[in-house]
Design a protein around this motif. Structure first.
Motif, PDB file in Angstrom:
ATOM      1  N   SER A 182       5.090  11.368   1.815  1.00  0.00           N
ATOM      2  CA  SER A 182       6.030  10.318   2.210  1.00  0.00           C
ATOM      3  C   SER A 182       6.378   9.444   1.009  1.00  0.00           C
ATOM      4  O   SER A 182       5.527   8.714   0.493  1.00  0.00           O
ATOM      5  CB  SER A 182       5.423   9.455   3.323  1.00  0.00           C
ATOM      6  N   ILE A 183       7.631   9.501   0.577  1.00  0.00           N
ATOM      7  CA  ILE A 183       8.068   8.670  -0.550  1.00  0.00           C
ATOM      8  C   ILE A 183       8.047   7.197  -0.149  1.00  0.00           C
ATOM      9  O   ILE A 183       7.693   6.319  -0.941  1.00  0.00           O
ATOM     10  CB  ILE A 183       9.470   9.090  -1.038  1.00  0.00           C
ATOM     11  N   ASP A 184       8.416   6.921   1.101  1.00  0.00           N
ATOM     12  CA  ASP A 184       8.411   5.530   1.584  1.00  0.00           C
ATOM     13  C   ASP A 184       7.009   4.933   1.472  1.00  0.00           C
ATOM     14  O   ASP A 184       6.837   3.807   1.000  1.00  0.00           O
ATOM     15  CB  ASP A 184       8.879   5.469   3.048  1.00  0.00           C
ATOM     16  N   ALA A 185       6.004   5.692   1.915  1.00  0.00           N
ATOM     17  CA  ALA A 185       4.619   5.217   1.831  1.00  0.00           C
ATOM     18  C   ALA A 185       4.191   5.064   0.376  1.00  0.00           C
ATOM     19  O   ALA A 185       3.457   4.119   0.026  1.00  0.00           O
ATOM     20  CB  ALA A 185       3.686   6.182   2.552  1.00  0.00           C
ATOM     21  N   ALA A 186       4.665   5.964  -0.481  1.00  0.00           N
ATOM     22  CA  ALA A 186       4.312   5.908  -1.904  1.00  0.00           C
ATOM     23  C   ALA A 186       4.895   4.661  -2.568  1.00  0.00           C
ATOM     24  O   ALA A 186       4.247   4.031  -3.410  1.00  0.00           O
ATOM     25  CB  ALA A 186       4.815   7.161  -2.620  1.00  0.00           C
ATOM     26  N   VAL A 187       6.112   4.288  -2.184  1.00  0.00           N
ATOM     27  CA  VAL A 187       6.740   3.081  -2.739  1.00  0.00           C
ATOM     28  C   VAL A 187       5.952   1.841  -2.332  1.00  0.00           C
ATOM     29  O   VAL A 187       5.686   0.951  -3.153  1.00  0.00           O
ATOM     30  CB  VAL A 187       8.207   2.965  -2.267  1.00  0.00           C
ATOM     31  N   THR A 188       5.552   1.793  -1.075  1.00  0.00           N
ATOM     32  CA  THR A 188       4.726   0.668  -0.598  1.00  0.00           C
ATOM     33  C   THR A 188       3.415   0.610  -1.362  1.00  0.00           C
ATOM     34  O   THR A 188       2.968  -0.460  -1.783  1.00  0.00           O
ATOM     35  CB  THR A 188       4.439   0.818   0.912  1.00  0.00           C
TER      36      THR A 188
END
Length: 389
Positions: free
Chosen positions: A29-35
């Motif tokens: 998950s890129i979204d989780a990685a950004v967070t």
């Protein structure tokens, strides 16, 4: 065993540092990685990692990372200007100083702005503090507060932590080893000092261990250790002998395995090392509030097994009869006359009678010391090679 998501995150972080191949699993998950990157202050590193993985630069999540990385870079430039001004002013005023941690570790990264630091750490000699105050005031800094081992000064977004000593005195098992840090320091320029590479690594590792034990520490500090081991010419025999003196040798061995798993080329497996990596990933930069509270409860047990009779007595005594250094901020007279500690206890007891909320807070402290979460954390610390004895 580490999940495919965690291995993908590790791959992206590695690629962001060394430019190597990045492989992302389908469930990554890129979204989780950004967070995660924002929580751990590694936006720039992860940005380069995702680009190396083939994620397009116009992807909204990559743009979000770019914005975060740009903020990190601006802060880096502002810090660089301000810190160099402080160094120059110290030298002009003939103040001895020793830069620590982030400002030195930046040198090891492919780009210095990739190593984000919240503040600049500088060891000073307390007998020179009056001169230091004049210097910093002259540079428009304002004294913010003083803690056990540091005095914090601020100017806008720039924060400088002046260390009175390297390790807080309440970390008694590590404090005494570093108590005479100036004796180990080398004079590398007029009024500027630095530890040699071996002692600098020992300090950096102890700082890492202290935070891991006291509630958690994040990935960027783990990356620091890897870069130090990669780029410094270290005498590992000396380092391991010294770490043994402060009972960090077992923890260091487990960290070496964790680094091999994280940065190595082979898919190694080790239960304890993987536990360390999982804890680092979920910790944020300096751990979570709940973990810090649990660590405090373990410390309060006084070296006894959490939940045991003597552990409960130890916690109760610490809650009812705090040490002078813990009450000095509320009762300044204890700084000059610690013999008056019983008087401070009496005043504290009397005031508590009119503050039921404080009584409840202290009761919660005692209850927390016996909780399953505290016991679990104590067991995990022992597994990785740490304790509070």
């Amino acid at each position: 065993m580490l999940s495919s998501k965690k291995r993908s995150l590790i791959s992206a972080i590695k690629g962001g540092i060394n430019g190597g191949k990045v492989t992302l699993a389908e469930d990554f998950s890129i979204d989780a990685a950004v967070t995660f990157a924002k929580q751990h202050q590694i936006c720039g590193i992860l940005l380069y990692g995702l680009l190396a993985a083939g994620i397009k630069s116009d992807d909204p999540r990559v743009k979000e990372l770019f914005s975060c990385a740009l903020t990190e870079t601006v802060l880096h430039e502002q810090q660089l200007v301000a810190i160099n001004a402080v160094y120059s002013a110290f030298e002009k005023a003939e103040v001895d100083y020793m830069p620590l941690k982030g400002s030195l570790l930046k040198e090891l990264y492919p780009k210095p702005e990739l190593r984000v630091m919240s503040d600049a750490d500088i060891l000073i000699k307390t007998e020179q503090y009056e001169t230091v105050k004049k210097v910093l005031s002259g540079l428009s800094f304002t004294e913010a507060y003083e803690s056990n081992h540091e005095i914090v000064w601020k100017k806008g977004s720039i924060v400088i932590e002046l260390h009175k000593f390297l390790i807080p005195s309440y970390n008694t098992d590590y404090f005494h080893y570093f108590e005479n840090a100036w004796e180990k320091a080398e004079n590398i320029a007029p009024f500027r000092y630095r530890l040699n590479q071996n002692d600098e690594f020992i300090f950096t590792f102890t700082h890492f261990a202290k935070h891991y034990r006291d509630g958690g520490i994040g990935i960027k500090h783990f990356i620091d250790l890897w870069l130090l081991l990669e780029k410094y010419e270290l005498n590992m025999e000396y380092i391991k002998d010294e770490l043994k003196k402060i009972r960090l040798d077992i923890f260091f061995g487990n960290i070496e395995k964790a680094l091999d798993i994280f940065f190595g080329e082979e898919n190694l497996e080790d239960q304890t090392a993987e536990l360390i990596i999982k804890n680092l990933i979920r910790s944020g930069v300096y751990g979570k509030k709940e973990n810090r509270a649990n660590a405090s409860a373990i410390r309060s047990a006084g070296g006894h097994k959490v939940g045991s009779f003597w552990a409960r007595i130890s916690v109760l005594c610490r809650v009812l009869f705090p040490k002078a250094k813990n009450l000095a901020k509320r009762f300044p007279f204890l700084e000059k006359a610690p013999i008056l500690l019983p008087l401070a206890w009496f005043i504290r007891f009397a005031s508590l009678m009119f503050r039921p909320s404080r009584i409840l807070k202290n009761i919660k402290k005692v209850k927390r010391s016996q909780s399953k979460q505290v016991l679990s954390m104590e067991q995990e610390l022992k597994q990785v090679g740490l304790d509070f004895k």
